[in-house]
Design an enzyme around this catalytic site. Sequence first.
Site, PDB file in Angstrom:
ATOM      1  N   GLY A 132       0.743  -1.255  -0.270  1.00 14.79           N
ATOM      2  CA  GLY A 132       0.053   0.071  -0.211  1.00 14.79           C
ATOM      3  C   GLY A 132       0.671   1.126   0.037  1.00 14.79           C
ATOM      4  N   SER A 134       2.572   3.885   1.398  1.00 17.31           N
ATOM      5  CA  SER A 134       3.434   3.982   2.253  1.00 17.31           C
ATOM      6  C   SER A 134       4.819   4.349   2.809  1.00 17.31           C
ATOM      7  CB  SER A 134       3.283   2.114   3.155  1.00 17.31           C
ATOM      8  OG  SER A 134       3.661   1.443   2.429  1.00 17.31           O
ATOM      9  N   LYS A 187       3.536  -0.228  -9.886  1.00 18.40           N
ATOM     10  CA  LYS A 187       3.973   1.277  -9.319  1.00 18.40           C
ATOM     11  C   LYS A 187       5.547   1.989  -9.572  1.00 18.40           C
ATOM     12  CE  LYS A 187       5.008   0.212  -4.710  1.00 18.40           C
ATOM     13  NZ  LYS A 187       6.372   1.585  -4.425  1.00 18.40           N
ATOM     14  N   SER A 250      10.125   9.226  -2.578  1.00 15.90           N
ATOM     15  CA  SER A 250      10.122   8.023  -3.407  1.00 15.90           C
ATOM     16  C   SER A 250      11.247   7.821  -4.671  1.00 15.90           C
ATOM     17  CB  SER A 250       8.616   7.668  -5.202  1.00 15.90           C
ATOM     18  OG  SER A 250       9.801   7.186  -6.198  1.00 15.90           O
TER      19      SER A 250
END
Length: 329
Positions: A132, A134, A187, A250
């Site tokens: 998820g 996070s 992702k 990220s």
Amino acid sequence: MKISILGAGAWGTALALQISRRHQVSLWTRNQAHIVDMQVTRANLQYLGDFAFGDQLAVEGDLGRALDGADLIVSVVPTNGFRNALKEIKRLGCDAPVVWASKGLEAATAKLPHEVAQDELGDSRHWGVLSGPSFAAELVRGLPTAVTLAANDAEFAARAGAMLHGGNFRVYTSTDVIGVSVGGALKNVLAIAAGISDGMQCGNNARAALITRGIAEMTRFGVALGGAKETFMGLTGAGDLILTCTGQYSRNREVGLRLANGQTLQEILKTLGHVAEGVHTAREVVKRAGQLGVEMPITQEVDQVLSHGRSPRQAMENLLSREQKSEAL
């Protein structure tokens, strides 16, 4: 209860800190120098900063001791080390259920982590995936975080979810292991594309287009593997994708940004300091998509940039010059 966490990177340590507020936690890594540093400082200065370990968090270098008496094992090792971790768990005779947070496809086999778990543990043992939107840096600061735990048994998903859920950390449950696994893997690849777009100053419109068409790509791939379509609009699909494509922490987006700014992949990986799973996953996704006959233009362009020498600018031009079509999946 005792929960054993395998992997002392940023996310493994953040989970250990979160869970140790309610349970006894053993945090294991094989890096002896890192173990000594964490035992002395009672923090993971290398990956997470000076967030202090509480009394319920023990750092272990011996896997047998880390697993001894465990009610649940949470594996946070990189995808390509996941199979070996499961083999070691079996070798040591530990029969505790296993949940993993690895997000990617195994190199060479192009298998998702749940397929590796089936290979090594079989379907009779309880196992699942935690995924998820996070970032470790936010969870460890006490900021609200919501994830999904999908398992091969609904009752186990509820039980394990309850063990991990608490305070600022919300854990939803699911039995769509395939969909949740695909969302976590794809992702990372799509975030590299978003980073390239941002690095080339393509703007907010382009990033939004990449995210939404990325969801379509992710959904096609996941449904072809047997995942549920609705999973990809949840936390582990759209949620994790949006965060990873836009968030400042990220690593995969950073890879894309730096590629767009002219750095080579080798230069980036040498200085990144953390694993960026999307780099290794792109090639395996393209391979698996080809076997399934699934069209994945964004992922294919990312793979071309990462592994075949295509320039980020050419990749973006290729996507923009694709034939006009319906927006349908």
